[in-house]
Design a protein around this motif. Structure first.
Motif, PDB file in Angstrom:
ATOM      1  N   GLN A 116      13.905   6.633   9.289  1.00 50.20           N
ATOM      2  CA  GLN A 116      13.471   5.663   8.270  1.00 50.20           C
ATOM      3  C   GLN A 116      14.625   5.035   7.492  1.00 50.20           C
ATOM      4  O   GLN A 116      14.530   4.833   6.278  1.00 50.20           O
ATOM      5  N   LYS A 122      11.311   1.099   8.930  1.00 52.07           N
ATOM      6  CA  LYS A 122      10.437   1.029   7.748  1.00 52.07           C
ATOM      7  C   LYS A 122       9.218   0.163   8.014  1.00 52.07           C
ATOM      8  O   LYS A 122       8.101   0.491   7.593  1.00 52.07           O
ATOM      9  N   ILE A 123       9.419  -0.938   8.715  1.00 47.35           N
ATOM     10  CA  ILE A 123       8.282  -1.806   9.059  1.00 47.35           C
ATOM     11  C   ILE A 123       7.309  -1.073   9.970  1.00 47.35           C
ATOM     12  O   ILE A 123       6.087  -1.124   9.761  1.00 47.35           O
ATOM     13  N   LYS A 125       6.765   2.096  10.220  1.00 48.37           N
ATOM     14  CA  LYS A 125       6.051   3.113   9.433  1.00 48.37           C
ATOM     15  C   LYS A 125       5.013   2.469   8.523  1.00 48.37           C
ATOM     16  O   LYS A 125       3.895   2.976   8.381  1.00 48.37           O
ATOM     17  N   GLU A 126       5.388   1.353   7.900  1.00 46.87           N
ATOM     18  CA  GLU A 126       4.422   0.635   7.050  1.00 46.87           C
ATOM     19  C   GLU A 126       3.220   0.192   7.882  1.00 46.87           C
ATOM     20  O   GLU A 126       2.082   0.274   7.412  1.00 46.87           O
ATOM     21  N   LEU A 130      -0.513   1.011   7.066  1.00 40.13           N
ATOM     22  CA  LEU A 130      -1.448  -0.106   6.845  1.00 40.13           C
ATOM     23  C   LEU A 130      -2.641  -0.030   7.794  1.00 40.13           C
ATOM     24  O   LEU A 130      -3.763  -0.369   7.412  1.00 40.13           O
ATOM     25  N   ARG A 157       1.725   5.891   0.015  1.00 37.81           N
ATOM     26  CA  ARG A 157       2.728   6.120   1.063  1.00 37.81           C
ATOM     27  C   ARG A 157       3.570   4.877   1.364  1.00 37.81           C
ATOM     28  O   ARG A 157       4.614   4.982   1.995  1.00 37.81           O
ATOM     29  N   LEU A 158       3.092   3.725   0.947  1.00 38.21           N
ATOM     30  CA  LEU A 158       3.800   2.478   1.242  1.00 38.21           C
ATOM     31  C   LEU A 158       5.086   2.391   0.444  1.00 38.21           C
ATOM     32  O   LEU A 158       5.122   2.771  -0.725  1.00 38.21           O
ATOM     33  N   LYS A 159       6.123   1.845   1.073  1.00 36.11           N
ATOM     34  CA  LYS A 159       7.445   1.802   0.438  1.00 36.11           C
ATOM     35  C   LYS A 159       7.986   0.386   0.261  1.00 36.11           C
ATOM     36  O   LYS A 159       8.810   0.157  -0.600  1.00 36.11           O
ATOM     37  N   THR A 160       7.544  -0.552   1.083  1.00 36.00           N
ATOM     38  CA  THR A 160       8.106  -1.896   1.011  1.00 36.00           C
ATOM     39  C   THR A 160       7.229  -2.821   0.169  1.00 36.00           C
ATOM     40  O   THR A 160       6.018  -2.623   0.064  1.00 36.00           O
ATOM     41  N   GLY A 163       4.589  -4.368   2.391  1.00 33.37           N
ATOM     42  CA  GLY A 163       3.520  -3.428   2.717  1.00 33.37           C
ATOM     43  C   GLY A 163       2.544  -3.259   1.568  1.00 33.37           C
ATOM     44  O   GLY A 163       1.326  -3.257   1.764  1.00 33.37           O
TER      45      GLY A 163
END
Length: 193
Positions: A116, A122-123, A125-126, A130, A157-160, A163
């Motif tokens: 990550q 990251k995308i 995982k998002e 999602l 759980r979302l980080k961006t 997202g």
């Protein structure tokens, strides 16, 4: 034919994900989804997000496509099961890919996904999160109140920024709006019934 046997076995293994049901869903109390169904929508979401954010679309597509491949061997362990059962996902993935022409590339991409650290990881995982949010929203719209509780946890759980923004839109949208729209479609169909 014998030269292709390893590849054909891999195709059958990947296809097994169509039969493997996601194990958390019985705890939710409604819905049904295979790992392959989940992975398909994760891939569509990841591709779209990568295009929106200027990321390497090819990498994101492959990460999303293969992010749960090892589950054909390990099963889909839900969060309760993971408290008690330790899965060697890396070994399962290595064994699944061993001897295939895509072995090195997919192993490297899934390692990147697990770490990550890159935009593409990251995308991907998002996209995975999602997709879960969308599934839960569908269940909530169908009357499963428990899905609302799960949604609260999933959104965390979302980080961006993108997202989080997409999750907000998902939560404001009924799952059927894409086809039902304003309801006028029922009167304006092309069939003469």
């Amino acid at each position: 034919m014998k030269d292709d046997q390893r590849i054909i076995n891999f195709f059958f293994e990947a296809g097994f994900l169509q039969n493997l049901q996601r194990t958390g869903i019985p705890y939710l109390g409604s819905g049904k989804q295979s790992v392959a169904e989940h992975s398909f929508r994760v891939t569509v979401i990841g591709y779209t997000m990568a295009a929106m954010l200027g990321a390497d679309v090819n990498k994101v597509l492959k990460m999303c496509l293969f992010h749960d491949l090892e589950e054909a061997r390990t099963g889909d362990l839900n969060y309760l099961q993971q408290r008690y059962v330790k899965s060697d996902d890396q070994k399962a993935l290595r064994d699944a890919l061993k001897g295939l022409p895509l072995e090195a590339e997919v192993t490297e991409l899934i390692d990147e996904y697990a770490q990550q650290k890159t935009l593409e990881a990251k995308i991907a995982k998002e996209a995975d999160v999602l997709e879960l949010i969308m599934f839960l929203k569908e269940q909530l719209d169908k009357g499963n109140e428990q899905a609302g509780n799960w949604l609260k946890s999933a959104v965390k759980r979302l980080k961006t920024e993108k997202g989080i923004q997409l999750a907000e839109s998902i939560l404001e949208t009924r799952y059927y709006e894409w086809w039902y729209g304003d309801g006028n479609g029922w009167e304006n169909g092309s069939k003469d019934w």
